[in-house]
Scaffold this motif. Structure first.
Motif, PDB file in Angstrom:
ATOM      1  N   LYS A   1       0.821  -1.213   0.000  1.00  0.00           N
ATOM      2  CA  LYS A   1       0.000   0.000   0.000  1.00  0.00           C
ATOM      3  C   LYS A   1       0.855   1.264   0.000  1.00  0.00           C
ATOM      4  N   ARG A   2       2.003   1.180   0.645  1.00  0.00           N
ATOM      5  CA  ARG A   2       2.896   2.334   0.730  1.00  0.00           C
ATOM      6  C   ARG A   2       4.032   2.266  -0.288  1.00  0.00           C
ATOM      7  N   SER A   3       4.091   1.179  -1.066  1.00  0.00           N
ATOM      8  CA  SER A   3       5.186   0.967  -2.031  1.00  0.00           C
ATOM      9  C   SER A   3       6.538   0.988  -1.326  1.00  0.00           C
ATOM     10  N   VAL A   4       6.596   0.363  -0.155  1.00  0.00           N
ATOM     11  CA  VAL A   4       7.779   0.409   0.695  1.00  0.00           C
ATOM     12  C   VAL A   4       8.198  -1.005   1.069  1.00  0.00           C
ATOM     13  N   VAL A   5       9.518  -1.214   1.166  1.00  0.00           N
ATOM     14  CA  VAL A   5      10.086  -2.458   1.689  1.00  0.00           C
ATOM     15  C   VAL A   5      10.970  -2.099   2.874  1.00  0.00           C
ATOM     16  N   GLN A   6      10.713  -2.708   4.023  1.00  0.00           N
ATOM     17  CA  GLN A   6      11.539  -2.495   5.203  1.00  0.00           C
ATOM     18  C   GLN A   6      12.357  -3.748   5.473  1.00  0.00           C
ATOM     19  N   ILE A   7      13.670  -3.553   5.694  1.00  0.00           N
ATOM     20  CA  ILE A   7      14.581  -4.665   5.929  1.00  0.00           C
ATOM     21  C   ILE A   7      15.095  -4.591   7.355  1.00  0.00           C
ATOM     22  N   TRP A   8      15.116  -5.756   8.032  1.00  0.00           N
ATOM     23  CA  TRP A   8      15.545  -5.825   9.429  1.00  0.00           C
ATOM     24  C   TRP A   8      16.716  -6.785   9.564  1.00  0.00           C
ATOM     25  N   TYR A   9      17.611  -6.437  10.490  1.00  0.00           N
ATOM     26  CA  TYR A   9      18.818  -7.234  10.756  1.00  0.00           C
ATOM     27  C   TYR A   9      18.685  -7.847  12.143  1.00  0.00           C
ATOM     28  N   LEU A  10      18.713  -9.182  12.202  1.00  0.00           N
ATOM     29  CA  LEU A  10      18.441  -9.865  13.470  1.00  0.00           C
ATOM     30  C   LEU A  10      19.489  -9.580  14.535  1.00  0.00           C
ATOM     31  N   ASP A  11      20.759  -9.478  14.151  1.00  0.00           N
ATOM     32  CA  ASP A  11      21.835  -9.326  15.132  1.00  0.00           C
ATOM     33  C   ASP A  11      22.041  -7.886  15.580  1.00  0.00           C
TER      34      ASP A  11
END
Length: 437
Positions: A69-79
């Motif tokens: 809906k926002r045309s967004v990709v969020q990436i997360w780093y576990l460590d």
């Protein structure tokens, strides 16, 4: 068989990490990472909006959340929870997102398939792939992660571009011998590309990496054609399921059809083992129902059929599911107009081994990644499993209240996720042989 507690989901979004250490679930805008051994929460990430898709990187260190809906990709780093990354497609829109095999690039597909964008998380550079064909997945990575094949549409003709995933440079471009390309599929060894036409025409074409056409196969004309395609893990077979309710298997030497697997209207127990599920509604059940079982049929049995609506754009006809076991010994198929039946074929003899007749239509099926064991679900509160030793129907605990629509095996095969529309439960079946070290 043991079961875990039930975890809440949104839209059935769930994924195991490739290394098997974690599992990810989504509830609206919240991403929850749990450790598999304890099922305790490891991380919680809050996104900007409701999550439409998640996917782990191949090294299991990163995970993205796509917010269409926002045309967004969020990436997360576990460590490192302080590390954050956001990709914004802006006015181009966003309809799909994928990881590259190196875990350091993300590919996004813009609205109307105008372009595929390659985003580098390390170099902070952007590359564009133009003219992708408007398919569900217009590109396919080779299994070793070295190459990317992209289906393109230029000047009203189908083309294939092969890119090097190390620098994203074009290494080969060729015109495909198709009128309306529908899908592309790499062989497991990365040596061949299988292309097939839309459902209006039966045609499968085999190419090498350098664009040489090795074979073109067409079983018939003037009828609905190819519906499903699958390579065997050994690369020896290419199975093609079609709308005429047959599976044709090509060999990797001559690329000709050497066996045709048919789905007869009547099966005989003298030629295969026929398992029929007992209707669980006949008697009330508790945690493990005595009625949740199969019986072996000893007489000729008619296969239950479903009515075909000729007015539907996509008629419920033909081979809708197909899949090889991990060692290519077995193949399962589901025929869309026989939705309650799973057919299991012995590929060493090229003949029918078992038939499973369910009480409800089969929704999903998946092979154990290390053993010849098939798990399936029928949008009910049961898990069904088949192996050469027999078949099993297990009812989920009453408190689960889960109607399973999707099955995902853990990468090691030690458990599997039973995914429903709004919840997920883990099942821990016993190993058929000594655990893999």
């Amino acid at each position: 068989m043991d079961f875990s507690e039930v975890f809440k989901l949104t839209s059935g979004i769930f994924a195991f990490s490739p290394d098997g250490l974690y599992l990810a679930t989504c509830t609206q805008f919240r991403l929850v990472i749990r450790e598999l051994t304890s099922l305790q929460i490891h991380n919680v990430f809050n996104c900007l909006d409701s999550i439409d898709k998640i996917e782990w990187s191949s090294d299991s260190k990163l995970i993205f959340c796509a917010l269409y809906k926002r045309s967004v990709v969020q990436i997360w780093y576990l460590d490192d929870t302080d590390w954050k990354c956001k990709i914004d497609e802006g006015s181009a829109g966003l309809i799909d997102t994928f990881w590259s095999p190196d875990s350091r690039h993300i590919l996004t597909v813009s609205q109307f398939h105008l372009r595929v964008t390659v985003w580098s998380l390390t170099g902070k550079t952007v590359s564009y792939i133009k003219y992708p064909k408007p398919l569900k997945r217009p590109f396919e990575f080779s299994h070793d992660g070295k190459y990317l094949a992209v289906a393109e549409r230029r000047d009203c003709q189908d083309h294939i571009s092969v890119l090097d995933c190390e620098n994203w440079k074009l290494i080969k471009h060729f015109k495909a011998d198709t009128d309306d390309l529908q899908g592309i599929l790499w062989s497991p060894d990365g040596a061949y590309l299988a292309l097939w036409e839309s459902s209006l025409k039966y045609k499968v074409v085999i190419y090498t990496l350098d664009g040489r056409c090795l074979a073109s196969f067409s079983a018939y004309e003037w009828a609905l054609g190819v519906r499903t395609v699958a390579w065997s893990p050994s690369c020896q077979f290419l199975a093609i399921g079609s709308y005429d309710q047959k599976v044709r298997v090509l060999n990797h030497l001559t690329w000709s059809c050497f066996v045709t697997l048919e789905h007869p209207l009547t099966v005989s127990p003298s030629k295969c083992v026929v398992y029929k599920e007992i209707d669980p509604q006949q008697e009330r059940s508790h945690i493990y129902s005595a009625q949740s079982r199969y019986e072996i049929v000893t007489e000729k049995t008619d296969i239950p059929l479903s009515e075909i609506d000729p007015d539907r754009v996509d008629p419920q006809l033909g081979v809708s599911m197909i899949g090889f076991s991990h060692d290519s010994s077995f193949l399962f198929t589901v025929n869309a107009n026989m939705p309650r039946v799973v057919w299991i074929w012995d590929m060493s003899k090229f003949q029918l081994n078992s038939v499973l007749i369910q009480s409800h239509p089969v929704r999903d099926a998946a092979w154990d990644p290390y053993e010849n064991r098939l798990a399936l679900c029928c949008t009910s509160n049961k898990l069904y499993m088949w192996s050469q030793a027999g078949s099993l129907a297990v009812q989920l605990p009453a408190e689960a209240r889960l109607h399973v629509k999707r099955i995902l095996w853990h990468p090691s095969g030690q458990c599997l996720a039973l995914v429903g529309p709004d919840s997920v439960c883990l099942a821990f079946p016993q190993r058929m042989q000594k655990d893999i070290s």
